[in-house]
Design a protein around this motif. Sequence first.
Motif, PDB file in Angstrom:
ATOM      1  N   ALA A 187       0.943  -1.102   0.104  1.00 23.64           N
ATOM      2  CA  ALA A 187      -0.160   0.048  -0.032  1.00 23.64           C
ATOM      3  C   ALA A 187       0.974   1.320   0.145  1.00 23.64           C
ATOM      4  N   ILE A 188       1.995   1.078   0.493  1.00 22.00           N
ATOM      5  CA  ILE A 188       2.689   2.376   0.853  1.00 22.00           C
ATOM      6  C   ILE A 188       3.347   2.665  -0.651  1.00 22.00           C
TER       7      ILE A 188
ATOM      8  N   ALA B 113       0.584   4.161  -2.690  1.00 22.29           N
ATOM      9  CA  ALA B 113       0.230   5.590  -2.526  1.00 22.29           C
ATOM     10  C   ALA B 113       1.346   6.401  -2.843  1.00 22.29           C
TER      11      ALA B 113
ATOM     12  N   SER C 135       1.051   7.104  -6.349  1.00 23.52           N
ATOM     13  CA  SER C 135      -0.102   8.050  -6.839  1.00 23.52           C
ATOM     14  C   SER C 135      -0.085   9.353  -6.439  1.00 23.52           C
ATOM     15  N   ILE C 136       0.609   9.617  -5.095  1.00 21.62           N
ATOM     16  CA  ILE C 136       0.695  11.129  -4.659  1.00 21.62           C
ATOM     17  C   ILE C 136       1.601  11.724  -5.520  1.00 21.62           C
TER      18      ILE C 136
ATOM     19  N   ILE D  45       6.166   6.352   5.636  1.00 20.94           N
ATOM     20  CA  ILE D  45       5.459   6.976   4.578  1.00 20.94           C
ATOM     21  C   ILE D  45       6.163   7.927   3.853  1.00 20.94           C
TER      22      ILE D  45
ATOM     23  N   LEU E 240       8.079   8.701  -0.285  1.00 20.10           N
ATOM     24  CA  LEU E 240       7.256   9.636  -0.911  1.00 20.10           C
ATOM     25  C   LEU E 240       8.506  10.672  -1.297  1.00 20.10           C
TER      26      LEU E 240
ATOM     27  N   PHE F  94      -2.875   1.531  -7.117  1.00 14.94           N
ATOM     28  CA  PHE F  94      -3.192   1.868  -5.882  1.00 14.94           C
ATOM     29  C   PHE F  94      -4.591   1.184  -6.004  1.00 14.94           C
TER      30      PHE F  94
ATOM     31  N   HIS G 258      -5.279  -1.332  -1.079  1.00 18.07           N
ATOM     32  CA  HIS G 258      -4.544  -0.431  -0.470  1.00 18.07           C
ATOM     33  C   HIS G 258      -5.216   0.721   0.138  1.00 18.07           C
ATOM     34  N   LYS G 259      -6.315   1.127  -0.707  1.00 16.70           N
ATOM     35  CA  LYS G 259      -6.850   2.473   0.170  1.00 16.70           C
ATOM     36  C   LYS G 259      -7.640   1.865   1.345  1.00 16.70           C
TER      37      LYS G 259
ATOM     38  N   PHE H  52      -5.118   2.092   3.990  1.00 18.64           N
ATOM     39  CA  PHE H  52      -4.550   3.521   4.217  1.00 18.64           C
ATOM     40  C   PHE H  52      -6.230   4.013   5.165  1.00 18.64           C
TER      41      PHE H  52
END
Length: 472
Positions: free
Chosen positions: A108-109, A112, A115-116, A154, A158, A259, A263-264, A267
């Motif tokens: 998931a990390i 994410a 995606s971010i 996280i 990122l 994602f 995964h969502k 989070f």
Amino acid sequence: MSVNVQTSGQKVQNPKWRVPHVFVILISVIILATISTYIVPSGEYERVENEQGRTVVVDGSYSTVESSTASFLDIFQSIHTGMVNSASIIFYIFIVGGSFGILRATGAIEGAVHSISSKIQGKEQLLIPVLMTFFALGGAMLGLAEETLPYITIMVPLVIMLGFDSMVGAAVVLLGTSAGFTAAFMNPFTVGVAQGIAQLPIFSGLGLRIIFFVIFLSVSILYVMRYARKIKENPEKSLVFQESRQIFSSLEKQEKVEFTGQHKAAFIVLFLSLVTLAFGVSKYGWFLTEIAGLFLIMGIAIGLVSKMSFNQMAESFIEGCQVLVLGALVVGVAHGILVVLQDGKIMDTILYSLASAVGSLPSQLSAIGMYLVQCLINYIVPSGSGQAALTMPIMAPLGDLVGVTRQTAVLAFQFGDGISNIFTPTSGYFMAGLALAGISWIKWVKWIWPLILIHYTLGAIFVSIAHLIGYQ
């Protein structure tokens, strides 16, 4: 991995001197503390329990006692005793690391992060002041420290995807939180405890503290942004270039991972856990035990929504713990220093000597003297509330005698207690944070020491201003 091979005719070059490992440094300090028990006279303060249930020293009660020197064996026994005494922190670190090991195992990390990062291209620099302010407010108002460690997991990947390095990711969380904790205007664990012991209205003097908070945080943000800009332009200038490149390579391999809904869901569980954490800390005064339990529940819930088997959860939990072995063990070894000083009955003697030195200074320098004493004490008593209980019953009435207001004495404690928390290896949460980010203490020190000097200078200026205006 590269291997240096000596070719024929070449001379073997002596390897460069290396800074000792953090364990070598800490054990050396324990040895020095042991030797000190043979040199420094033994003495003790009387201690009583105040209205808040805290054990505090009684000012003016210091007296010499029979010598209690530490033996050769005590050097090594102190490490075990230190680990036992700090077990709550050590196992908290392991549980947090293990729970986030489950989150990492879901992917998931990575999902994410990709995606971010794709959505904020071109606005990367804005992420630093926004997030550092967020963490600083948590430290300034709620006294958060250990509670922010999970965010490092996280933040590091990122910021690496955004073109920075792991140092920036760690600094956003650690430095942001520490700046708020140090220059706090209503931290219940430092300002609140110290003002209560000094018999001041809780969170009084708020206006000036907010001004100092803004200045202190702004300087910290500018320092991180300046470094981040340099790394963005030339990644090879990074102090953690190899470490960051390895993380980036692993993220690149999973670039096409979507994602997903799972995964969502993971989070959402994380978000609800952090909301529950903030509520529990502020409303019910949760500390390590309650927070550790919450993160354990979070890890299991994330595993369930991600359709992991219980065996997979257990294995991922263990892998998460392994990441934090160094940071957790450092907490126990560092606590061994305090064990030697207390068992040798010289901790109170050191405090008494420092307080006496402050009392002999001219009134114009007394406030700075208090600040320097608090800075020194924090290297051996890294707990904010513990340092307040040890020093404020002495410093508050001492301030009355030398013309320093009690509010200024609290300010001196506050900055003396906070600045070294992201520098000294005796700070448990800080060392655990570095372990999560995969950064060695030595490299962190190389990066942050100019800012630490700036922080100490700012602290001295703030305390001097407070003393000059008769801060109430």
